[in-house]
Design an enzyme around this catalytic site. Sequence first.
Site, PDB file in Angstrom:
ATOM      1  N   LYS A   1      13.037   0.378  -3.287  1.00 43.20           N
ATOM      2  CA  LYS A   1      11.627   0.640  -2.978  1.00 43.20           C
ATOM      3  C   LYS A   1      11.637   2.155  -3.602  1.00 43.20           C
ATOM      4  O   LYS A   1      12.209   3.102  -3.223  1.00 43.20           O
ATOM      5  CB  LYS A   1      11.461   0.865  -1.509  1.00 43.20           C
TER       6      LYS A   1
ATOM      7  N   GLY B   1       0.801  -1.122   0.146  1.00 44.90           N
ATOM      8  CA  GLY B   1       0.045   0.075  -0.075  1.00 44.90           C
ATOM      9  C   GLY B   1       0.855   1.287  -0.329  1.00 44.90           C
ATOM     10  O   GLY B   1       0.505   2.336  -0.506  1.00 44.90           O
TER      11      GLY B   1
ATOM     12  N   ASP C   1       5.386  -1.710  14.108  1.00 44.33           N
ATOM     13  CA  ASP C   1       4.552  -2.455  13.101  1.00 44.33           C
ATOM     14  C   ASP C   1       5.379  -4.047  12.805  1.00 44.33           C
ATOM     15  O   ASP C   1       5.753  -4.516  11.829  1.00 44.33           O
ATOM     16  CB  ASP C   1       4.772  -1.998  11.623  1.00 44.33           C
TER      17      ASP C   1
END
Length: 804
Positions: free
Chosen positions: A41, A22, A136
């Site tokens: 990335k 996402g 996370d």
Amino acid sequence: MDNLIGKTLGQYQILELAGKGGMAVVYKAFQPSLNRYVALKVLPDYLAQDDQFVLRFEHEARAAAALRHSNIMVIYDVGLEGNTHYIAAEYLEGHTLSQVIAELRGPLPLQRTVNTMSQLASALDFAHQRGLVHRDIKPSNVFVDADDHVTLMDFGIAKALQGGAQMTRTGTMVGTPEYMSPEQAEGKQIDQRSDIYSLGVMLYQLLTGRVPFAAETPTAILLAHVMQTPMLPRQLNAAIPPAVESVVMRSLAKRPQDRFASAGELAQALAQAASGALAQSPAYIPPTVVPGRPTPTPPPVYAPGTPPPTSQPVYGQPPYTPPPAYTPPPGKSGGGANWLLWGGMGLAAVALVCVLGFVGLYVIGKSAGTPTPTKSVARATATSASQPATRSALAPTATKSVARATATPASVSSGSVLFTDNFSSQKASEDKGWSFEAGDNVDYTWSANKLTISVKKTQWLGWDTPDGTYDNFGVEIEAQPTSSGYAEYGIIFRITGSGDTRSYYVFGVNTSGKYFLQKRVEGKWADPDPISATASQAIKPNGKNTLRVLAQGATISLYVNGSLVKTVSDDSITGGGKVGVYAGTDKNTASAQVAFSRMTILTAEKAQAEWGVGAVLFKDDFSDPGSGWSVKETDNTAKAYKDGKYVITVKSAGYTGWGTVADKTFDGGVVIDVDATLTDGPTDNDLGIICHHQDDDNFYYLSISSDGYAGIQKESGGSGLTTLSGDGKMHSSLAVKKGKGVANHIRAICDVGVLTLVVNGTQVAQVQDADFEGGGVGLAATAYKDSGGGVVLNFDNFVVSKIQ
């Protein structure tokens, strides 16, 4: 975001799509300048155009990039090409832990769970001690390779996305509901104990095959974390030991203060709780932290039986006593709860921060290299030690039983490039954090991919460093003097402090063909130098020289043009510090210019695996049965040439058989390499290299066993082998390839006072001991007292190289 396959971002050629989440797209890319693949990335346009996010991200990236740990992903670079922001990190082969769980379709074996949690705890403790909370923790942010080495990814992005609020600009929540702590779900301030809760959720999942709370909506999951008690793990998997269940439930306590104080404490409690059940398994291997990239600051070691201070994590320290069996608390009413929910969201709207997540290194700012008066290096050439007399070949002797540890500290293994600069331009280097602040006495210029440092004052030193600090590392530079007359130059490292109270080491060479190591502690030059100016034929006085420093704790190894010229032990300046280049003059020279064409910083184990040898002194592939090795058979041992190998057989338990090369002794330090294979007999027996052999009763033995143990031993005065490394026990290491018929490459670095054991490119043990210097070298095999004997070892490709 356009498809970038086939395009180039900065110096990265994008090859294929590696993952998509996402918050980013991840590509496999190639970096030609360093001939390596990277994971690239690329951030989406809506984030790249958010100035506040970019500022937060840069801040978090700088903090996360300082995490140099064996179980944390290494970041190479952050860049901007046009309007596209990207992050480059090491490309990992393997699977995410979430993929592993999906393939198993059930619980992970207990031993593998303990090892996985041990590695994650080590990574989190390291980050938490430096003020970073992951936020996370989940299986998709954990990477597992073929050797079960675990890498934790995605530090910092969650906090950057969160900023000062709990929602992103798209209205999605930051984090993953299934793994959120109660305080995170309520929108409260969080600390490292939130990560510990998330780690507990993962532990629950690994042991039972499912997460504690699952529901149709994120709202229901978050509410469950705040209000509900999870089903006891043993109700889902009866094979879980009760003590292990207690550890799980404590990690999932609703109140942060009721959980473990650190991730390491959780891992230690888990290992202790699981030890009884694991010890009963025939396939039991004591829990170990899988080797990986270097851990710059290992946890402190305390004397046996001495508990560590309560303020320190207890990971790897005296055993933790598991809590009593868990009793669920009375039902809790939700009427007074103060928590924040995001009502009405579907699970598809929850933002999974990364699929193959990682945070990047964004190097900004400048690090001024204040010119500093040098210390004169006009020293006399050091004399070498006298050559010892030739020793006779060793005979077999009964051995002393060597204790083995049931657990091992983290060992290091394959590493990576931490920093590199080829000085192509001033702007490119300044983007990497160099300052290059010229002054009356020092100037910096660029031409033809070279940085030239000009020093314009007698007995003066001009230096600079890029951003970043490093604890254990290897640094390599290429440099050449370009002025006539005297010049010195090299590597300045472990720079700490500021102004006139700085501390640092200086390793350099000069145009007189000498090398030296100096140190300046709190603004004062030490006298005498750690290494006074010493002539070496490895130096090209007026040519290009490649200099290296390998710094591991107090041990500093110095190289010139591929030759290891000296290893010293000096603990005056330890811990993290800056690393850079320097040029200098002496008291009789008013100016000097030195051109630098490259600087590269590696992790310590990467450098250790690739460096370490100088001129070859002796080599043998054992194809010639007359090459000089002892050949003899007794009732208990035998040594012979066979099929192009040197074969040692130990027939009887409690004996060591070894052989040396006739009339071969070596003064000073040597590096010894050999390939060794157990072809018959029990795997829990030792094999390895003998060095600094004085006589049959005095030598060092650097050994491994084919069941995965390693250590450095010593025979002194004929009293039997004792183990010097670790805490006096052979320690397990996953660097050792296990089983019969499997070759292990063993390297013994036997310097004066420092011994290092490297297995398959991984440093597994190092000790300081100066009882023996120089002497014979050899190969050995041991059958322990309870092994039954019958041990057969094949050795091949034996090489002795010089430490000059």
